[in-house]
Scaffold this motif. Structure first.
Motif, PDB file in Angstrom:
ATOM      1  N   LEU A   2       0.820  -1.215   0.000  1.00  0.00           N
ATOM      2  CA  LEU A   2       0.000   0.000   0.000  1.00  0.00           C
ATOM      3  C   LEU A   2       0.854   1.266   0.000  1.00  0.00           C
ATOM      4  CD1 LEU A   2      -2.728   1.497   0.245  1.00  0.00           C
ATOM      5  CD2 LEU A   2      -2.491   1.283   2.740  1.00  0.00           C
ATOM      6  N   VAL A   3       0.583   2.163  -0.937  1.00  0.00           N
ATOM      7  CA  VAL A   3       1.188   3.496  -0.973  1.00  0.00           C
ATOM      8  C   VAL A   3       0.090   4.505  -0.627  1.00  0.00           C
ATOM      9  CG1 VAL A   3       2.410   5.213  -2.352  1.00  0.00           C
ATOM     10  CG2 VAL A   3       2.738   2.778  -2.827  1.00  0.00           C
ATOM     11  N   VAL A   4       0.392   5.410   0.295  1.00  0.00           N
ATOM     12  CA  VAL A   4      -0.545   6.473   0.648  1.00  0.00           C
ATOM     13  C   VAL A   4       0.086   7.811   0.303  1.00  0.00           C
ATOM     14  CG1 VAL A   4      -1.725   7.682   2.521  1.00  0.00           C
ATOM     15  CG2 VAL A   4      -1.755   5.185   2.433  1.00  0.00           C
ATOM     16  N   LEU A   5      -0.646   8.642  -0.415  1.00  0.00           N
ATOM     17  CA  LEU A   5      -0.194   9.982  -0.783  1.00  0.00           C
ATOM     18  C   LEU A   5      -1.000  11.015  -0.010  1.00  0.00           C
ATOM     19  CD1 LEU A   5      -0.206   9.629  -4.699  1.00  0.00           C
ATOM     20  CD2 LEU A   5       1.587   8.907  -3.096  1.00  0.00           C
TER      21      LEU A   5
ATOM     22  N   HIS B 114      -1.147  -0.996  -4.640  1.00  0.00           N
ATOM     23  CA  HIS B 114      -2.378  -0.360  -4.171  1.00  0.00           C
ATOM     24  C   HIS B 114      -2.064   1.074  -3.748  1.00  0.00           C
ATOM     25  CE1 HIS B 114      -4.586  -4.153  -4.226  1.00  0.00           C
ATOM     26  NE2 HIS B 114      -3.499  -4.709  -3.710  1.00  0.00           N
ATOM     27  N   LEU B 115      -2.909   1.992  -4.167  1.00  0.00           N
ATOM     28  CA  LEU B 115      -2.656   3.414  -3.916  1.00  0.00           C
ATOM     29  C   LEU B 115      -3.886   4.062  -3.282  1.00  0.00           C
ATOM     30  CD1 LEU B 115      -0.597   5.765  -4.418  1.00  0.00           C
ATOM     31  CD2 LEU B 115      -1.790   6.176  -6.570  1.00  0.00           C
ATOM     32  N   TYR B 116      -3.655   4.810  -2.218  1.00  0.00           N
ATOM     33  CA  TYR B 116      -4.728   5.572  -1.574  1.00  0.00           C
ATOM     34  C   TYR B 116      -4.267   7.014  -1.437  1.00  0.00           C
ATOM     35  CZ  TYR B 116      -8.084   7.283   1.855  1.00  0.00           C
ATOM     36  OH  TYR B 116      -9.048   8.022   2.511  1.00  0.00           O
ATOM     37  N   VAL B 117      -5.132   7.948  -1.836  1.00  0.00           N
ATOM     38  CA  VAL B 117      -4.805   9.370  -1.796  1.00  0.00           C
ATOM     39  C   VAL B 117      -5.652  10.046  -0.719  1.00  0.00           C
ATOM     40  CG1 VAL B 117      -4.641  11.506  -3.109  1.00  0.00           C
ATOM     41  CG2 VAL B 117      -4.335   9.305  -4.270  1.00  0.00           C
ATOM     42  N   MET B 118      -4.998  10.500   0.339  1.00  0.00           N
ATOM     43  CA  MET B 118      -5.699  11.287   1.356  1.00  0.00           C
ATOM     44  C   MET B 118      -5.652  12.753   0.918  1.00  0.00           C
ATOM     45  SD  MET B 118      -2.907  10.746   4.463  1.00  0.00           S
ATOM     46  CE  MET B 118      -3.392  12.172   5.436  1.00  0.00           C
TER      47      MET B 118
ATOM     48  N   VAL C  40       4.384   2.391   2.151  1.00  0.00           N
ATOM     49  CA  VAL C  40       5.100   3.602   1.766  1.00  0.00           C
ATOM     50  C   VAL C  40       4.149   4.789   1.896  1.00  0.00           C
ATOM     51  CG1 VAL C  40       6.221   4.863  -0.111  1.00  0.00           C
ATOM     52  CG2 VAL C  40       6.676   2.419   0.191  1.00  0.00           C
ATOM     53  N   PHE C  41       4.649   5.853   2.501  1.00  0.00           N
ATOM     54  CA  PHE C  41       3.861   7.074   2.654  1.00  0.00           C
ATOM     55  C   PHE C  41       4.618   8.233   2.017  1.00  0.00           C
ATOM     56  CE2 PHE C  41       3.178  10.920   5.387  1.00  0.00           C
ATOM     57  CZ  PHE C  41       1.911  11.233   4.912  1.00  0.00           C
TER      58      PHE C  41
END
Length: 544
Positions: free
Chosen positions: A352-355, A448-452, A514-515
Protein backbone atom coordinates in the motif's frame (compact mmCIF):
# COMPACT_ATOMS: atom_id res chain seq x y z
CA UNK A 1 -20.01 -14.10 18.26
CA UNK A 2 -21.08 -10.51 18.02
CA UNK A 3 -23.58 -9.76 15.33
CA UNK A 4 -24.65 -6.29 14.36
CA UNK A 5 -27.45 -5.26 12.10
CA UNK A 6 -26.79 -3.50 8.85
CA UNK A 7 -27.69 -0.21 10.45
CA UNK A 8 -25.24 -0.52 13.33
CA UNK A 9 -22.21 1.77 13.64
CA UNK A 10 -18.87 0.69 15.08
CA UNK A 11 -18.39 0.99 18.83
CA UNK A 12 -16.89 3.94 20.52
CA UNK A 13 -13.46 4.83 21.72
CA UNK A 14 -10.92 2.34 22.97
CA UNK A 15 -10.64 2.29 26.72
CA UNK A 16 -7.67 1.08 28.78
CA UNK A 17 -9.84 0.26 31.77
CA UNK A 18 -11.23 -3.22 31.70
CA UNK A 19 -13.81 -2.34 34.34
CA UNK A 20 -15.29 0.53 32.37
CA UNK A 21 -17.67 0.32 29.48
CA UNK A 22 -17.73 1.86 26.04
CA UNK A 23 -20.44 3.11 23.73
CA UNK A 24 -21.34 0.21 21.49
CA UNK A 25 -22.86 -0.34 18.07
CA UNK A 26 -26.05 1.60 17.70
CA UNK A 27 -29.60 0.43 18.17
CA UNK A 28 -32.66 2.21 16.96
CA UNK A 29 -33.77 4.99 19.22
CA UNK A 30 -37.39 5.20 20.17
CA UNK A 31 -38.80 8.58 19.23
CA UNK A 32 -38.90 11.06 22.08
CA UNK A 33 -42.29 12.58 22.82
CA UNK A 34 -42.63 16.29 22.63
CA UNK A 35 -43.68 18.07 25.77
CA UNK A 36 -44.83 21.48 26.92
CA UNK A 37 -42.92 23.31 29.63
CA UNK A 38 -44.92 24.07 32.75
CA UNK A 39 -44.80 27.80 32.10
CA UNK A 40 -46.56 27.32 28.78
CA UNK A 41 -49.21 25.15 30.38
CA UNK A 42 -49.92 27.82 32.95
CA UNK A 43 -50.16 30.57 30.40
CA UNK A 44 -52.43 28.42 28.23
CA UNK A 45 -54.75 27.26 30.99
CA UNK A 46 -57.19 30.03 30.42
CA UNK A 47 -57.47 29.02 26.77
CA UNK A 48 -58.49 25.44 27.58
CA UNK A 49 -61.73 24.10 28.90
CA UNK A 50 -61.57 22.06 32.07
CA UNK A 51 -62.35 18.92 30.09
CA UNK A 52 -59.48 19.38 27.62
CA UNK A 53 -57.16 20.44 30.37
CA UNK A 54 -57.90 17.15 32.21
CA UNK A 55 -57.14 15.21 29.01
CA UNK A 56 -53.90 17.09 28.47
CA UNK A 57 -52.90 16.58 32.07
CA UNK A 58 -53.61 12.85 31.80
CA UNK A 59 -51.46 12.56 28.66
CA UNK A 60 -48.55 14.37 30.30
CA UNK A 61 -48.87 12.33 33.48
CA UNK A 62 -48.94 9.06 31.52
CA UNK A 63 -45.89 10.05 29.49
CA UNK A 64 -43.99 11.00 32.62
CA UNK A 65 -44.93 7.67 34.22
CA UNK A 66 -43.63 5.73 31.24
CA UNK A 67 -40.28 7.50 31.27
CA UNK A 68 -39.80 7.20 35.01
CA UNK A 69 -40.87 3.60 35.46
CA UNK A 70 -40.02 2.00 32.14
CA UNK A 71 -36.52 3.44 32.08
CA UNK A 72 -36.91 5.57 28.96
CA UNK A 73 -35.03 8.87 28.97
CA UNK A 74 -36.32 11.68 26.79
CA UNK A 75 -33.53 12.86 24.55
CA UNK A 76 -33.37 14.83 21.35
CA UNK A 77 -33.13 12.55 18.35
CA UNK A 78 -30.12 13.02 16.10
CA UNK A 79 -32.26 12.52 13.01
CA UNK A 80 -33.62 16.08 12.85
CA UNK A 81 -30.09 17.44 13.09
CA UNK A 82 -29.00 15.46 10.05
CA UNK A 83 -32.14 16.33 8.15
CA UNK A 84 -31.36 19.99 8.76
CA UNK A 85 -27.83 19.47 7.47
CA UNK A 86 -26.28 20.01 10.90
CA UNK A 87 -23.22 18.15 12.19
CA UNK A 88 -23.63 15.56 14.97
CA UNK A 89 -23.07 16.68 18.56
CA UNK A 90 -21.31 13.45 19.62
CA UNK A 91 -23.27 13.28 22.88
CA UNK A 92 -22.37 9.63 23.57
CA UNK A 93 -18.68 10.43 23.27
CA UNK A 94 -19.03 13.34 25.67
CA UNK A 95 -20.81 11.10 28.14
CA UNK A 96 -18.10 8.47 27.80
CA UNK A 97 -15.45 11.02 28.76
CA UNK A 98 -17.52 12.01 31.79
CA UNK A 99 -17.69 8.41 33.00
CA UNK A 100 -13.96 7.63 32.90
CA UNK A 101 -13.07 5.95 36.22
CA UNK A 102 -10.71 8.71 37.36
CA UNK A 103 -13.63 11.14 37.17
CA UNK A 104 -15.59 9.20 39.78
CA UNK A 105 -13.53 10.35 42.78
CA UNK A 106 -11.12 13.09 43.80
CA UNK A 107 -8.58 12.13 46.44
CA UNK A 108 -7.17 15.66 46.60
CA UNK A 109 -3.63 14.44 45.92
CA UNK A 110 -3.32 14.47 42.13
CA UNK A 111 -1.82 17.58 40.55
CA UNK A 112 -3.11 18.89 37.23
CA UNK A 113 -1.81 20.93 34.33
CA UNK A 114 -4.35 22.49 31.97
CA UNK A 115 -2.99 24.17 28.83
CA UNK A 116 -6.12 26.23 28.39
CA UNK A 117 -4.35 28.30 25.76
CA UNK A 118 -4.21 25.34 23.39
CA UNK A 119 -4.61 25.82 19.64
CA UNK A 120 -8.07 26.59 18.32
CA UNK A 121 -9.48 27.56 14.91
CA UNK A 122 -6.77 25.43 13.29
CA UNK A 123 -6.65 22.10 11.47
CA UNK A 124 -6.55 18.76 13.26
CA UNK A 125 -2.87 18.32 12.41
CA UNK A 126 -1.94 21.53 14.22
CA UNK A 127 -4.07 20.68 17.24
CA UNK A 128 -2.75 17.12 17.49
CA UNK A 129 0.95 17.98 17.25
CA UNK A 130 0.54 20.45 20.13
CA UNK A 131 -1.54 17.99 22.15
CA UNK A 132 1.13 15.30 21.81
CA UNK A 133 3.83 17.56 23.22
CA UNK A 134 1.59 19.01 25.92
CA UNK A 135 0.68 15.51 27.08
CA UNK A 136 4.34 14.48 27.09
CA UNK A 137 5.19 17.53 29.18
CA UNK A 138 2.45 16.68 31.68
CA UNK A 139 3.72 13.10 31.85
CA UNK A 140 7.31 14.17 32.57
CA UNK A 141 6.19 16.67 35.21
CA UNK A 142 4.14 14.07 37.08
CA UNK A 143 0.88 15.96 36.59
CA UNK A 144 -2.42 14.85 35.16
CA UNK A 145 -2.89 16.23 31.67
CA UNK A 146 -6.20 18.03 31.23
CA UNK A 147 -7.53 17.23 27.78
CA UNK A 148 -10.03 19.47 26.06
CA UNK A 149 -12.18 19.27 22.94
CA UNK A 150 -10.73 19.79 19.50
CA UNK A 151 -11.88 23.39 19.30
CA UNK A 152 -12.66 25.54 16.32
CA UNK A 153 -14.72 28.21 18.07
CA UNK A 154 -14.64 29.10 21.77
CA UNK A 155 -18.04 30.79 21.71
CA UNK A 156 -20.92 29.13 23.64
CA UNK A 157 -22.65 28.06 20.41
CA UNK A 158 -22.45 24.37 19.49
CA UNK A 159 -21.98 25.35 15.83
CA UNK A 160 -19.66 27.61 13.88
CA UNK A 161 -18.91 28.19 10.20
CA UNK A 162 -15.99 27.62 7.84
CA UNK A 163 -15.99 28.63 4.18
CA UNK A 164 -19.72 29.20 4.40
CA UNK A 165 -20.46 25.73 5.82
CA UNK A 166 -21.81 24.87 9.25
CA UNK A 167 -19.31 22.97 11.38
CA UNK A 168 -19.05 21.95 15.01
CA UNK A 169 -17.48 24.46 17.36
CA UNK A 170 -16.00 21.64 19.43
CA UNK A 171 -15.43 17.92 18.86
CA UNK A 172 -14.65 15.47 21.69
CA UNK A 173 -11.12 14.18 21.08
CA UNK A 174 -12.23 10.70 22.10
CA UNK A 175 -13.99 10.44 18.72
CA UNK A 176 -10.52 10.25 17.15
CA UNK A 177 -8.07 9.18 19.85
CA UNK A 178 -7.70 6.63 22.61
CA UNK A 179 -4.97 5.77 25.12
CA UNK A 180 -3.13 7.94 27.67
CA UNK A 181 -3.80 11.19 25.83
CA UNK A 182 -7.49 10.99 26.70
CA UNK A 183 -7.37 9.28 30.07
CA UNK A 184 -5.92 5.83 29.41
CA UNK A 185 -3.45 4.19 31.77
CA UNK A 186 0.30 4.18 31.15
CA UNK A 187 1.76 0.80 30.28
CA UNK A 188 4.69 0.08 32.65
CA UNK A 189 6.65 -1.23 29.65
CA UNK A 190 6.80 2.26 28.21
CA UNK A 191 7.40 4.37 31.31
CA UNK A 192 10.74 6.09 30.69
CA UNK A 193 11.20 8.02 33.92
CA UNK A 194 12.85 5.75 36.52
CA UNK A 195 11.92 8.02 39.44
CA UNK A 196 9.24 6.83 41.83
CA UNK A 197 6.88 9.66 40.88
CA UNK A 198 3.43 8.64 39.77
CA UNK A 199 2.00 9.24 36.33
CA UNK A 200 -1.65 10.12 36.88
CA UNK A 201 -4.12 9.57 34.11
CA UNK A 202 -5.40 12.45 32.04
CA UNK A 203 -8.74 14.02 32.94
CA UNK A 204 -11.25 16.07 30.99
CA UNK A 205 -11.43 19.84 31.24
CA UNK A 206 -14.98 19.47 32.55
CA UNK A 207 -13.74 17.39 35.50
CA UNK A 208 -10.82 19.75 36.11
CA UNK A 209 -13.10 22.78 36.25
CA UNK A 210 -15.21 21.04 38.86
CA UNK A 211 -12.49 19.83 41.23
CA UNK A 212 -10.19 22.83 40.82
CA UNK A 213 -12.77 25.58 41.21
CA UNK A 214 -11.33 28.26 43.48
CA UNK A 215 -7.80 26.85 43.70
CA UNK A 216 -6.24 27.46 40.30
CA UNK A 217 -2.82 29.01 39.76
CA UNK A 218 -2.97 30.86 36.45
CA UNK A 219 0.39 31.03 34.70
CA UNK A 220 1.50 33.12 31.74
CA UNK A 221 3.73 31.06 29.44
CA UNK A 222 6.07 34.04 29.12
CA UNK A 223 7.67 33.17 32.49
CA UNK A 224 9.42 30.16 30.97
CA UNK A 225 9.66 31.32 27.37
CA UNK A 226 11.68 34.41 28.23
CA UNK A 227 13.93 32.44 30.56
CA UNK A 228 14.81 29.98 27.79
CA UNK A 229 14.97 32.61 25.02
CA UNK A 230 15.28 29.92 22.34
CA UNK A 231 13.11 27.75 20.12
CA UNK A 232 15.18 24.70 21.03
CA UNK A 233 12.75 21.84 21.77
CA UNK A 234 14.74 20.10 24.48
CA UNK A 235 15.61 23.32 26.29
CA UNK A 236 11.98 24.41 26.43
CA UNK A 237 10.71 20.98 27.44
CA UNK A 238 13.21 20.65 30.28
CA UNK A 239 12.60 24.20 31.49
CA UNK A 240 8.86 23.61 31.67
CA UNK A 241 9.26 20.26 33.45
CA UNK A 242 11.48 21.91 36.04
CA UNK A 243 9.08 24.82 36.48
CA UNK A 244 5.96 22.66 36.87
CA UNK A 245 7.68 20.37 39.35
CA UNK A 246 8.65 23.40 41.43
CA UNK A 247 5.06 24.56 41.86
CA UNK A 248 3.31 23.33 45.01
CA UNK A 249 -0.07 24.24 43.57
CA UNK A 250 -2.37 21.38 42.80
CA UNK A 251 -4.18 23.03 39.89
CA UNK A 252 -1.98 24.86 37.40
CA UNK A 253 -3.51 26.46 34.34
CA UNK A 254 -1.81 28.24 31.47
CA UNK A 255 -3.54 31.55 30.85
CA UNK A 256 -5.91 31.18 27.92
CA UNK A 257 -4.59 34.43 26.40
CA UNK A 258 -0.90 33.58 26.67
CA UNK A 259 1.33 32.18 23.94
CA UNK A 260 1.38 28.45 23.34
CA UNK A 261 4.09 26.52 25.16
CA UNK A 262 5.02 24.81 21.89
CA UNK A 263 4.30 27.42 19.26
CA UNK A 264 4.45 27.70 15.48
CA UNK A 265 8.04 28.95 15.57
CA UNK A 266 9.11 25.75 17.31
CA UNK A 267 7.02 23.45 15.13
CA UNK A 268 8.34 25.21 12.04
CA UNK A 269 11.99 24.73 12.97
CA UNK A 270 14.32 21.70 12.99
CA UNK A 271 15.34 22.86 16.49
CA UNK A 272 12.31 21.09 17.88
CA UNK A 273 13.97 17.77 17.03
CA UNK A 274 16.28 18.07 20.03
CA UNK A 275 13.40 16.76 22.17
CA UNK A 276 12.87 13.73 19.90
CA UNK A 277 14.98 11.29 21.99
CA UNK A 278 12.65 11.92 24.91
CA UNK A 279 9.40 11.99 22.92
CA UNK A 280 10.18 8.93 20.80
CA UNK A 281 10.42 6.74 23.91
CA UNK A 282 7.42 8.27 25.64
CA UNK A 283 4.22 6.29 26.20
CA UNK A 284 2.47 9.25 24.61
CA UNK A 285 3.79 8.05 21.25
CA UNK A 286 4.38 4.39 22.07
CA UNK A 287 0.77 4.02 23.21
CA UNK A 288 -0.73 6.47 20.73
CA UNK A 289 -4.10 4.96 19.89
CA UNK A 290 -7.00 5.54 17.52
CA UNK A 291 -10.64 5.39 18.59
CA UNK A 292 -12.87 2.53 17.51
CA UNK A 293 -15.01 5.03 15.61
CA UNK A 294 -11.96 5.29 13.33
CA UNK A 295 -11.18 1.58 13.50
CA UNK A 296 -14.72 0.66 12.55
CA UNK A 297 -14.58 2.94 9.52
CA UNK A 298 -11.30 1.29 8.52
CA UNK A 299 -12.76 -2.21 8.84
CA UNK A 300 -15.57 -1.37 6.45
CA UNK A 301 -13.17 0.14 3.90
CA UNK A 302 -10.22 -2.23 4.22
CA UNK A 303 -10.70 -3.49 0.65
CA UNK A 304 -9.90 0.03 -0.59
CA UNK A 305 -6.49 -0.13 1.07
CA UNK A 306 -5.31 -3.39 -0.46
CA UNK A 307 -6.28 -5.70 2.38
CA UNK A 308 -6.78 -9.14 0.88
CA UNK A 309 -9.33 -10.23 3.47
CA UNK A 310 -13.05 -9.61 3.20
CA UNK A 311 -14.25 -6.60 5.18
CA UNK A 312 -16.50 -7.28 8.16
CA UNK A 313 -19.88 -6.75 6.53
CA UNK A 314 -21.73 -6.53 9.83
CA UNK A 315 -19.99 -3.24 10.56
CA UNK A 316 -21.88 -0.96 8.25
CA UNK A 317 -22.37 2.73 7.86
CA UNK A 318 -23.84 4.05 11.13
CA UNK A 319 -27.41 5.30 10.93
CA UNK A 320 -28.36 8.83 11.82
CA UNK A 321 -31.12 8.08 14.30
CA UNK A 322 -29.29 5.94 16.82
CA UNK A 323 -28.34 5.85 20.44
CA UNK A 324 -25.23 4.21 21.82
CA UNK A 325 -25.49 1.77 24.72
CA UNK A 326 -22.38 0.36 26.38
CA UNK A 327 -20.18 -2.69 25.85
CA UNK A 328 -17.19 -4.15 27.67
CA UNK A 329 -13.63 -3.30 26.65
CA UNK A 330 -12.87 -7.00 26.23
CA UNK A 331 -15.23 -7.20 23.27
CA UNK A 332 -13.27 -4.73 21.15
CA UNK A 333 -10.71 -7.23 19.77
CA UNK A 334 -13.60 -9.33 18.49
CA UNK A 335 -14.99 -6.33 16.66
CA UNK A 336 -11.72 -5.17 15.12
CA UNK A 337 -9.38 -8.17 14.89
CA UNK A 338 -7.42 -6.62 12.00
CA UNK A 339 -7.40 -2.99 13.11
CA UNK A 340 -5.07 -2.52 16.07
CA UNK A 341 -5.77 0.72 17.92
CA UNK A 342 -2.04 1.33 18.34
CA UNK A 343 -0.44 -0.09 15.15
CA UNK A 344 3.27 -0.82 14.96
CA UNK A 345 5.62 -1.84 12.15
CA UNK A 346 4.21 -5.37 12.15
CA UNK A 347 0.82 -3.96 11.22
CA UNK A 348 2.00 -2.49 7.91
CA UNK A 349 -0.34 -3.17 4.99
CA UNK A 350 1.88 -4.81 2.31
CA UNK A 351 1.89 -3.12 -1.08
CA UNK A 352 0.00 0.00 0.00
CA UNK A 353 1.19 3.50 -0.97
CA UNK A 354 -0.54 6.47 0.65
CA UNK A 355 -0.19 9.98 -0.78
CA UNK A 356 -1.03 13.17 1.12
CA UNK A 357 -2.14 15.75 -1.43
CA UNK A 358 -3.41 19.10 -0.14
CA UNK A 359 -5.63 21.29 -2.26
CA UNK A 360 -8.04 24.15 -1.61
CA UNK A 361 -6.67 26.87 0.68
CA UNK A 362 -3.21 25.27 0.64
CA UNK A 363 -2.47 26.87 -2.72
CA UNK A 364 -2.29 30.36 -1.22
CA UNK A 365 -0.64 29.01 1.91
CA UNK A 366 2.17 27.59 -0.21
CA UNK A 367 2.73 30.99 -1.84
CA UNK A 368 2.95 32.50 1.64
CA UNK A 369 5.54 29.91 2.62
CA UNK A 370 7.75 30.98 -0.28
CA UNK A 371 7.54 34.63 0.74
CA UNK A 372 8.31 33.77 4.35
CA UNK A 373 11.21 31.50 3.37
CA UNK A 374 9.70 28.77 5.54
CA UNK A 375 11.43 25.45 6.13
CA UNK A 376 9.74 22.08 6.36
CA UNK A 377 7.69 21.45 9.46
CA UNK A 378 10.09 20.55 12.29
CA UNK A 379 9.09 16.89 12.52
CA UNK A 380 9.40 16.58 8.74
CA UNK A 381 13.04 17.64 9.02
CA UNK A 382 14.78 14.50 10.25
CA UNK A 383 18.20 14.15 8.64
CA UNK A 384 17.41 10.71 7.23
CA UNK A 385 14.49 12.02 5.16
CA UNK A 386 15.94 11.98 1.60
CA UNK A 387 13.92 15.01 0.51
CA UNK A 388 16.03 17.21 2.77
CA UNK A 389 18.75 17.06 0.12
CA UNK A 390 18.58 19.90 -2.36
CA UNK A 391 15.84 21.85 -0.59
CA UNK A 392 17.14 25.27 0.41
CA UNK A 393 14.58 27.43 2.21
CA UNK A 394 17.18 30.18 2.54
CA UNK A 395 16.89 30.78 -1.21
CA UNK A 396 13.28 31.82 -0.80
CA UNK A 397 11.80 34.98 0.61
CA UNK A 398 9.95 37.84 -1.04
CA UNK A 399 12.30 40.12 -2.97
CA UNK A 400 15.28 37.75 -2.88
CA UNK A 401 17.30 37.24 -6.10
CA UNK A 402 16.31 33.58 -6.32
CA UNK A 403 12.64 34.07 -5.47
CA UNK A 404 11.22 32.88 -8.80
CA UNK A 405 13.33 29.73 -8.76
CA UNK A 406 12.48 29.11 -5.11
CA UNK A 407 8.78 29.49 -5.86
CA UNK A 408 8.93 26.71 -8.45
CA UNK A 409 10.81 24.51 -6.01
CA UNK A 410 8.37 25.22 -3.17
CA UNK A 411 5.22 24.62 -5.18
CA UNK A 412 6.48 21.26 -6.45
CA UNK A 413 6.90 20.18 -2.84
CA UNK A 414 3.91 21.96 -1.35
CA UNK A 415 1.28 22.05 -4.12
CA UNK A 416 2.45 19.65 -6.85
CA UNK A 417 0.65 19.46 -10.17
CA UNK A 418 -0.55 16.17 -11.62
CA UNK A 419 2.52 15.55 -13.81
CA UNK A 420 4.80 16.22 -10.84
CA UNK A 421 2.79 13.88 -8.62
CA UNK A 422 2.93 11.12 -11.23
CA UNK A 423 6.69 11.49 -11.68
CA UNK A 424 7.29 11.49 -7.93
CA UNK A 425 5.18 8.38 -7.37
CA UNK A 426 7.09 6.59 -10.12
CA UNK A 427 10.41 7.55 -8.48
CA UNK A 428 9.29 6.41 -5.04
CA UNK A 429 7.92 3.16 -6.40
CA UNK A 430 11.14 2.38 -8.25
CA UNK A 431 13.28 3.25 -5.20
CA UNK A 432 11.18 0.93 -3.02
CA UNK A 433 11.55 -1.89 -5.56
CA UNK A 434 15.33 -1.50 -5.78
CA UNK A 435 15.63 -1.32 -2.00
CA UNK A 436 13.51 -4.43 -1.62
CA UNK A 437 15.64 -6.38 -4.11
CA UNK A 438 18.70 -5.73 -1.92
CA UNK A 439 16.96 -6.77 1.29
CA UNK A 440 17.10 -10.19 2.93
CA UNK A 441 13.35 -9.88 3.42
CA UNK A 442 11.88 -8.42 0.20
CA UNK A 443 8.62 -6.52 0.58
CA UNK A 444 5.53 -6.92 -1.56
CA UNK A 445 5.36 -4.88 -4.78
CA UNK A 446 3.51 -1.58 -4.44
CA UNK A 447 0.23 -2.18 -6.25
CA UNK A 448 -2.38 -0.36 -4.17
CA UNK A 449 -2.66 3.41 -3.92
CA UNK A 450 -4.73 5.57 -1.57
CA UNK A 451 -4.80 9.37 -1.80
CA UNK A 452 -5.70 11.29 1.36
CA UNK A 453 -6.85 14.62 0.02
CA UNK A 454 -9.36 17.44 -0.03
CA UNK A 455 -9.05 17.67 -3.81
CA UNK A 456 -12.16 17.98 -5.97
CA UNK A 457 -13.49 14.97 -7.94
CA UNK A 458 -12.47 16.26 -11.43
CA UNK A 459 -8.87 16.75 -10.27
CA UNK A 460 -8.80 13.31 -8.68
CA UNK A 461 -10.28 11.62 -11.76
CA UNK A 462 -7.57 13.16 -13.91
CA UNK A 463 -4.90 12.17 -11.40
CA UNK A 464 -6.14 8.58 -11.27
CA UNK A 465 -6.05 8.25 -15.06
CA UNK A 466 -2.55 9.74 -15.25
CA UNK A 467 -1.20 7.38 -12.58
CA UNK A 468 -2.69 4.32 -14.28
CA UNK A 469 -1.27 5.32 -17.65
CA UNK A 470 2.19 6.11 -16.31
CA UNK A 471 2.46 2.74 -14.56
CA UNK A 472 2.16 1.14 -17.99
CA UNK A 473 3.87 3.62 -20.31
CA UNK A 474 6.88 4.54 -18.11
CA UNK A 475 7.94 1.32 -16.47
CA UNK A 476 11.65 0.54 -16.97
CA UNK A 477 11.71 -1.86 -13.99
CA UNK A 478 8.71 -3.78 -15.31
CA UNK A 479 6.73 -3.21 -12.11
CA UNK A 480 3.18 -4.58 -11.93
CA UNK A 481 0.38 -2.14 -12.75
CA UNK A 482 -1.78 -0.60 -10.07
CA UNK A 483 -4.42 -3.01 -8.85
CA UNK A 484 -6.39 -0.25 -7.17
CA UNK A 485 -6.38 3.53 -6.81
CA UNK A 486 -8.77 5.13 -4.33
CA UNK A 487 -9.06 8.52 -2.63
CA UNK A 488 -10.71 10.08 0.39
CA UNK A 489 -13.67 10.85 -1.87
CA UNK A 490 -14.35 7.12 -2.29
CA UNK A 491 -15.08 6.54 1.39
CA UNK A 492 -18.70 5.87 2.36
CA UNK A 493 -18.76 7.34 5.84
CA UNK A 494 -21.45 7.51 8.47
CA UNK A 495 -22.79 10.80 9.73
CA UNK A 496 -20.39 11.01 12.68
CA UNK A 497 -17.44 9.45 10.86
CA UNK A 498 -17.59 12.07 8.13
CA UNK A 499 -16.71 14.83 10.59
CA UNK A 500 -13.55 13.08 11.84
CA UNK A 501 -12.42 11.51 8.55
CA UNK A 502 -8.99 13.16 8.75
CA UNK A 503 -8.21 10.80 11.63
CA UNK A 504 -9.11 7.81 9.44
CA UNK A 505 -6.78 9.06 6.69
CA UNK A 506 -4.05 9.41 9.28
CA UNK A 507 -4.59 5.84 10.49
CA UNK A 508 -4.34 4.44 6.96
CA UNK A 509 -1.16 6.44 6.30
CA UNK A 510 0.40 5.22 9.52
CA UNK A 511 -0.08 1.61 8.38
CA UNK A 512 1.01 2.11 4.75
CA UNK A 513 4.02 0.31 3.34
CA UNK A 514 5.10 3.60 1.77
CA UNK A 515 3.86 7.07 2.65
CA UNK A 516 4.49 10.23 0.61
CA UNK A 517 3.59 13.37 2.54
CA UNK A 518 3.73 17.14 2.39
CA UNK A 519 6.79 18.56 4.15
CA UNK A 520 4.89 21.72 5.12
CA UNK A 521 1.93 19.90 6.65
CA UNK A 522 1.46 19.25 10.35
CA UNK A 523 -0.78 16.26 9.55
CA UNK A 524 2.08 14.74 7.57
CA UNK A 525 4.51 15.40 10.41
CA UNK A 526 2.25 13.60 12.90
CA UNK A 527 2.16 10.57 10.60
CA UNK A 528 5.90 10.75 10.08
CA UNK A 529 6.49 10.93 13.87
CA UNK A 530 4.39 7.84 14.51
CA UNK A 531 5.97 5.86 11.68
CA UNK A 532 9.47 6.78 12.83
CA UNK A 533 8.70 5.96 16.46
CA UNK A 534 7.54 2.52 15.29
CA UNK A 535 10.76 1.87 13.37
CA UNK A 536 9.56 2.29 9.77
CA UNK A 537 12.52 2.60 7.40
CA UNK A 538 13.02 6.20 6.23
CA UNK A 539 13.11 5.02 2.58
CA UNK A 540 9.43 4.19 3.04
CA UNK A 541 8.45 7.58 4.46
CA UNK A 542 8.94 10.23 1.82
CA UNK A 543 7.94 13.80 0.99
CA UNK A 544 7.04 15.57 -2.24
Amino acid sequence: MLNFSKSSPPPYTSNPYRTSRLPSPAISRRPSPSYLPLAILRSSKSLLTKRYFRVLFLVIFSTTFLFLFLGLTPAPSSQPLQQKGLPPLFEAWKEYERTLPQHAVDDGAIKFIYMKNHVFASGWGNALQEMILNTHLAYLSGRSFVFDNYTWDRSPSEYSTFNGKTILSRVPVSTMLAGPMIGGSFDPLFIIDPSPQTHPRAVSSEYYERVCAGEKKIVDSVVVRDAVASWDGKANLEAWVKYLKSLPNRCVEIDVKSEHIFNIWMFGSPKILTLWPSLSQSPILRQFSHSPLILGAFERHCHLFGESRTPISSISTPPSNSSLPLIDFDQLPQLYPHSPASPNINDTIPGLVVLHIRRGDFEQHCINLVEWGAAFNGFNSFEDIPEQDGFDSAAAGAGTPKYDTAKINYLERCFPEIDQIVRRVRQVREAASLNSSKSDTPSAPLTHLYVMTNGRPPFLAELRAALELDAIANNPLDLPPWESIYTSRDLELGWEEAYVSQALDMYVAQRAEVFVGNGFSSLTSNILMLRKANGVDSIKTRLW
